[in-house]
Design an enzyme around this catalytic site. Structure first.
Site, PDB file in Angstrom:
ATOM      1  N   PRO A 104      -3.715  11.453   5.223  1.00 38.47           N
ATOM      2  CA  PRO A 104      -4.371   9.630   4.447  1.00 38.47           C
ATOM      3  C   PRO A 104      -4.536   9.376   5.885  1.00 38.47           C
ATOM      4  CG  PRO A 104      -2.527  10.255   4.783  1.00 38.47           C
ATOM      5  CD  PRO A 104      -2.688  11.378   4.949  1.00 38.47           C
ATOM      6  N   ASP A 105      -6.091   8.074   5.156  1.00 37.49           N
ATOM      7  CA  ASP A 105      -6.577   7.572   5.796  1.00 37.49           C
ATOM      8  C   ASP A 105      -6.024   5.794   5.884  1.00 37.49           C
ATOM      9  OD1 ASP A 105      -8.076   6.722   4.145  1.00 37.49           O
ATOM     10  OD2 ASP A 105      -9.793   6.869   4.717  1.00 37.49           O
ATOM     11  N   PHE A 106      -6.263   5.058   6.056  1.00 35.92           N
ATOM     12  CA  PHE A 106      -4.936   3.729   6.019  1.00 35.92           C
ATOM     13  C   PHE A 106      -5.718   3.150   4.328  1.00 35.92           C
ATOM     14  CE2 PHE A 106      -3.949   1.624  10.128  1.00 35.92           C
ATOM     15  CZ  PHE A 106      -2.889   2.850  10.147  1.00 35.92           C
ATOM     16  N   ARG A 107      -7.264   3.095   4.769  1.00 35.45           N
ATOM     17  CA  ARG A 107      -8.133   2.259   3.463  1.00 35.45           C
ATOM     18  C   ARG A 107      -8.213   2.713   2.583  1.00 35.45           C
ATOM     19  NH1 ARG A 107      -8.485  -0.194   8.446  1.00 35.45           N
ATOM     20  NH2 ARG A 107      -7.112  -1.722   9.135  1.00 35.45           N
ATOM     21  N   GLN A 177     -10.054   6.852  17.463  1.00 34.95           N
ATOM     22  CA  GLN A 177      -8.825   6.538  17.042  1.00 34.95           C
ATOM     23  C   GLN A 177      -7.761   6.618  16.829  1.00 34.95           C
ATOM     24  OE1 GLN A 177     -10.512   2.308  14.813  1.00 34.95           O
ATOM     25  NE2 GLN A 177     -11.499   3.790  14.228  1.00 34.95           N
ATOM     26  N   ASN A 178      -7.977   8.142  16.215  1.00 35.34           N
ATOM     27  CA  ASN A 178      -6.969   8.998  15.941  1.00 35.34           C
ATOM     28  C   ASN A 178      -6.565   9.518  16.740  1.00 35.34           C
ATOM     29  OD1 ASN A 178      -8.444   8.601  13.852  1.00 35.34           O
ATOM     30  ND2 ASN A 178      -9.693  10.707  13.426  1.00 35.34           N
ATOM     31  N   ASP A 180      -4.273  12.151  15.561  1.00 36.85           N
ATOM     32  CA  ASP A 180      -3.985  13.756  15.162  1.00 36.85           C
ATOM     33  C   ASP A 180      -4.116  14.469  16.298  1.00 36.85           C
ATOM     34  OD1 ASP A 180      -6.932  13.694  15.225  1.00 36.85           O
ATOM     35  OD2 ASP A 180      -6.283  12.946  12.965  1.00 36.85           O
ATOM     36  N   HIS A 197      -6.045   5.028  21.239  1.00 34.44           N
ATOM     37  CA  HIS A 197      -3.936   4.817  20.309  1.00 34.44           C
ATOM     38  C   HIS A 197      -3.487   5.649  20.738  1.00 34.44           C
ATOM     39  CE1 HIS A 197      -6.893   2.370  17.256  1.00 34.44           C
ATOM     40  NE2 HIS A 197      -7.247   1.388  18.381  1.00 34.44           N
ATOM     41  N   CYS A 205      11.503   8.131  25.786  1.00 33.40           N
ATOM     42  CA  CYS A 205      12.223   7.338  25.528  1.00 33.40           C
ATOM     43  C   CYS A 205      12.684   5.444  25.131  1.00 33.40           C
ATOM     44  CB  CYS A 205      13.617   8.542  25.843  1.00 33.40           C
ATOM     45  SG  CYS A 205      14.833   6.652  25.481  1.00 33.40           S
ATOM     46  N   CYS A 231      17.509  10.474  22.636  1.00 36.15           N
ATOM     47  CA  CYS A 231      17.388  10.791  23.434  1.00 36.15           C
ATOM     48  C   CYS A 231      18.636  11.756  24.131  1.00 36.15           C
ATOM     49  CB  CYS A 231      17.140   9.898  24.387  1.00 36.15           C
ATOM     50  SG  CYS A 231      17.358   9.852  26.188  1.00 36.15           S
ATOM     51  N   THR A 274     -14.939   5.573   9.659  1.00 34.49           N
ATOM     52  CA  THR A 274     -13.895   4.060  10.051  1.00 34.49           C
ATOM     53  C   THR A 274     -14.289   2.780   9.502  1.00 34.49           C
ATOM     54  OG1 THR A 274     -12.931   2.627  12.322  1.00 34.49           O
ATOM     55  CG2 THR A 274     -15.375   3.862  12.665  1.00 34.49           C
ATOM     56  N   SER A 275     -13.822   2.525   8.640  1.00 37.64           N
ATOM     57  CA  SER A 275     -13.566   0.622   8.790  1.00 37.64           C
ATOM     58  C   SER A 275     -13.857  -0.199   9.880  1.00 37.64           C
ATOM     59  CB  SER A 275     -12.544   0.614   7.647  1.00 37.64           C
ATOM     60  OG  SER A 275     -11.635   0.302   7.818  1.00 37.64           O
ATOM     61  N   ASN A 298     -20.057   7.350   6.437  1.00 39.35           N
ATOM     62  CA  ASN A 298     -18.823   7.003   5.967  1.00 39.35           C
ATOM     63  C   ASN A 298     -18.795   6.748   4.662  1.00 39.35           C
ATOM     64  OD1 ASN A 298     -16.286   6.023   7.449  1.00 39.35           O
ATOM     65  ND2 ASN A 298     -16.558   4.236   6.923  1.00 39.35           N
ATOM     66  N   ARG A 299     -17.873   6.565   3.631  1.00 39.28           N
ATOM     67  CA  ARG A 299     -18.224   6.757   2.595  1.00 39.28           C
ATOM     68  C   ARG A 299     -18.229   5.071   1.980  1.00 39.28           C
ATOM     69  NH1 ARG A 299     -12.136   9.243   0.916  1.00 39.28           N
ATOM     70  NH2 ARG A 299     -13.268  12.292   1.203  1.00 39.28           N
ATOM     71  N   CYS A 343     -17.848  12.648   5.660  1.00 43.65           N
ATOM     72  CA  CYS A 343     -18.175  12.774   7.168  1.00 43.65           C
ATOM     73  C   CYS A 343     -18.905  14.261   7.306  1.00 43.65           C
ATOM     74  CB  CYS A 343     -16.992  13.109   8.411  1.00 43.65           C
ATOM     75  SG  CYS A 343     -16.785  11.284   8.637  1.00 43.65           S
TER      76      CYS A 343
HETATM   77  P1  CNA Z   1      -9.793   3.419   7.998  1.00 48.59           P
HETATM   78  O1  CNA Z   1      -9.412   1.256   7.437  1.00 48.59           O
HETATM   79  O2  CNA Z   1      -8.291   3.370   6.812  1.00 48.59           O
HETATM   80  O3  CNA Z   1     -10.904   3.435   7.095  1.00 48.59           O
HETATM   81  C1  CNA Z   1     -10.952   4.995   7.067  1.00 48.59           C
HETATM   82  C2  CNA Z   1     -12.337   4.271   6.553  1.00 48.59           C
HETATM   83  O4  CNA Z   1     -13.509   6.040   6.924  1.00 48.59           O
HETATM   84  C3  CNA Z   1     -13.102   4.185   5.617  1.00 48.59           C
HETATM   85  O5  CNA Z   1     -14.315   2.858   5.175  1.00 48.59           O
HETATM   86  C4  CNA Z   1     -13.166   4.851   4.071  1.00 48.59           C
HETATM   87  O6  CNA Z   1     -14.041   4.796   2.971  1.00 48.59           O
HETATM   88  C5  CNA Z   1     -13.965   6.403   4.934  1.00 48.59           C
HETATM   89  N1  CNA Z   1     -13.873   7.930   4.999  1.00 48.59           N
HETATM   90  C6  CNA Z   1     -12.041   8.156   4.517  1.00 48.59           C
HETATM   91  N2  CNA Z   1     -12.312   9.480   4.223  1.00 48.59           N
HETATM   92  C7  CNA Z   1     -13.621   9.254   5.077  1.00 48.59           C
HETATM   93  C8  CNA Z   1     -14.301  10.920   4.669  1.00 48.59           C
HETATM   94  N3  CNA Z   1     -13.785  12.544   3.885  1.00 48.59           N
HETATM   95  N4  CNA Z   1     -15.374  10.841   4.844  1.00 48.59           N
HETATM   96  C9  CNA Z   1     -16.242   9.676   5.201  1.00 48.59           C
HETATM   97  N5  CNA Z   1     -15.781   8.778   5.355  1.00 48.59           N
HETATM   98  C10 CNA Z   1     -14.656   8.937   4.801  1.00 48.59           C
HETATM   99  O7  CNA Z   1      -9.186   4.026   9.276  1.00 48.59           O
HETATM  100  P2  CNA Z   1     -10.206   3.621  10.710  1.00 48.59           P
HETATM  101  O8  CNA Z   1      -9.791   5.119  11.668  1.00 48.59           O
HETATM  102  O9  CNA Z   1     -11.154   2.778  10.647  1.00 48.59           O
HETATM  103  O10 CNA Z   1      -8.821   2.588  11.344  1.00 48.59           O
HETATM  104  C11 CNA Z   1      -8.033   2.714  12.441  1.00 48.59           C
HETATM  105  C12 CNA Z   1      -6.658   2.959  12.370  1.00 48.59           C
HETATM  106  C13 CNA Z   1      -6.599   4.092  12.086  1.00 48.59           C
HETATM  107  C14 CNA Z   1      -6.673   3.147  13.722  1.00 48.59           C
HETATM  108  O11 CNA Z   1      -5.448   2.865  14.289  1.00 48.59           O
HETATM  109  C15 CNA Z   1      -5.868   5.164  13.698  1.00 48.59           C
HETATM  110  O12 CNA Z   1      -4.431   5.822  14.543  1.00 48.59           O
HETATM  111  C16 CNA Z   1      -5.342   4.795  12.033  1.00 48.59           C
HETATM  112  N6  CNA Z   1      -5.103   6.173  11.163  1.00 48.59           N
HETATM  113  C17 CNA Z   1      -5.252   7.121  11.625  1.00 48.59           C
HETATM  114  C18 CNA Z   1      -5.322   8.986  11.608  1.00 48.59           C
HETATM  115  C19 CNA Z   1      -5.484  10.262  12.060  1.00 48.59           C
HETATM  116  O13 CNA Z   1      -5.402  10.105  13.404  1.00 48.59           O
HETATM  117  N7  CNA Z   1      -5.804  10.896  11.304  1.00 48.59           N
HETATM  118  C20 CNA Z   1      -4.555   8.296  10.578  1.00 48.59           C
HETATM  119  C21 CNA Z   1      -4.365   7.090   9.574  1.00 48.59           C
HETATM  120  C22 CNA Z   1      -4.275   6.509  10.185  1.00 48.59           C
END
Ligand code: CNA
Length: 374
Positions: A104-107, A177-178, A180, A197, A205, A231, A274-275, A298-299, A343
């Site tokens: 899952p993403d954040f937003r 930023q990921n 994973d 990140h 620890c 630890c 990314t947002s 992006n979406r 994407c």
């Molecule tokens: P966000 O703010 O949740 O934004 C994600 C963006 O991606 C949004 O604009 C969505 O509309 C868009 N989106 C979602 N799925 C798709 C898709 N399949 N195709 C195209 N667009 C899509 O996340 P950001 O990365 O912008 O925010 C940064 C934070 C989120 C960082 O600090 C990360 O560490 C943190 N994060 C990372 C993960 C991971 O590592 N996979 C997961 C969740 C949060």
């Protein structure tokens, strides 16, 4: 002002009515559409709207003249790659590139962490990456870490597309930023990846600072009977935290070094999933030269890719009109492409336009060449 002329006209009329200028407080166009004068006002409104529209079109046409891209869409980007042969492409990615892998993403409404707080026992979703919160309650983070961990997930076509850029010698750096680690799992050389990140590759620890490697944290995260890792050093019961950068922590030193070294050389910027709200990462898009094309897949629009740039098509026209438009607050970039959608669909479409589709599909079918956990 010209960007929404109707509201301006209505606002003006209402204000005059409120101030008694017309001598009749009920005499607003909105409330009395049948009254004499309203048709004149409608005509005026539509004239202003049409003028605004014309100015926008003229601006688009003008922008085209000075653009490094033939068209402000995926075709334009593909043509730029084929003819200008950029060799220092920077890719910037966020959580959206990994949602198709089941993370899952954040937003994103519904599936994003922000919409699923109950499951993670959080009041504010950002708490999951907040150091103060983690010290008090590390459980939500480790619940997420178990879901994010590389062994359980596979790279997406978008990850493979970046590997293809590397294979073709076109990738300067992949800023992500990921957390994973899918950038490494897909097989991109770790020197090419800047995990802004941090990642799970090492853990520390919080009490005695003892370091743990990937194998140790993997074993822990894979054990369904365990949640928070502690630890193992004698007399230490500190929580072991993967070396992921939390909100109040400093970013890796390498990150700033890479920005200074890489961005001035960048000849194409590709941003995906990314947002563009988390700083300082989000502002990196402005570190590339002002002539360099930037693509966002992006979406939803994000950062500087908001505004009338979607699906932009432009031809010839006058510079004065463009300046007038900028003066009136109508903004349009001459090098930004926003491709709305997933994407994976975006990279597959771009690969096809570049004639790289078969190669990309082959790579995806072969699967990841490395296994981080071996
Ligand atoms: P966000 O703010 O949740 O934004 C994600 C963006 O991606 C949004 O604009 C969505 O509309 C868009 N989106 C979602 N799925 C798709 C898709 N399949 N195709 C195209 N667009 C899509 O996340 P950001 O990365 O912008 O925010 C940064 C934070 C989120 C960082 O600090 C990360 O560490 C943190 N994060 C990372 C993960 C991971 O590592 N996979 C997961 C969740 C949060």
């Amino acid at each position: 002002i010209m960007s929404d002329p109707k509201s301006v006209v209505n606002r003006k009329v209402t204000t005059e009515a409120e101030q008694g200028v017309s001598g009749d407080s009920d005499e607003t166009v909105k409330e009395n559409p049948g009254r004499p004068g309203s048709s004149k006002m409608d005509a005026f409104t539509s004239m202003v709207e049409s003028l605004g529209q014309t100015l926008k079109e003229v601006a688009s046409e003008s922008i085209r003249c000075s653009s490094p891209l033939k068209t402000l869409d995926l075709d334009g980007i593909a043509e730029y790659i084929k003819t200008k042969k950029p060799k220092n492409i920077i890719v910037m990615t966020g959580a959206g590139i990994s949602t198709a892998a089941g993370i899952p993403d954040f937003r994103t409404p519904g599936s994003g962490l922000y919409s699923n707080l109950a499951e993670y026992d959080l009041e504010d979703p950002q708490d999951i990456f907040c150091m103060d919160f983690f010290r008090e309650n590390p459980k939500p983070f480790f619940k997420l870490a178990k879901a994010l961990f590389p062994k359980n997930i596979k790279p997406t076509p978008a990850h493979y597309f970046v590997r293809l850029l590397e294979k073709k010698g076109l990738l300067l750096r992949w800023f992500t930023q990921n957390i994973d680690s899918l950038e490494l799992l897909v097989g991109v050389n770790k020197e090419k990846v800047m995990a802004a990140h941090g990642s799970h590759a090492s853990s520390t620890c919080l009490k005695c600072k003892k370091k743990y490697d990937l194998a140790w944290i993997t074993k822990h995260l894979e054990d369904p009977s365990k949640l928070v890792p502690y630890c193992e050093k004698a007399d230490c019961d500190g929580v072991v935290k993967p070396d992921i950068i939390f909100f109040s922590e400093a970013l890796p030193r390498d990150f700033f070094k890479r920005i200074v070294e890489d961005f001035p050389c960048c000849d194409l910027l590709i941003v995906m999933g990314t947002s563009l709200v988390v700083q300082p990462f989000a502002s990196l898009v402005d570190e590339v030269d002002s002539e360099i094309p930037r693509l966002l897949i992006n979406r939803e629009p994000a950062g500087p890719f908001r505004g009338p740039i979607e699906g932009g098509r432009t031809t010839r026209s006058s510079k004065k009109a463009l300046e007038a438009c900028y003066g009136l607050g109508i903004k349009q970039s001459n090098r930004d492409v926003f491709h709305r959608g997933d994407c994976d669909d975006g990279v597959l479409a771009l690969a096809e336009k570049l004639g790289w589709d078969e190669e990309l599909e082959q790579m995806i079918n072969q699967g990841p060449p490395t296994n981080l956990l071996l």
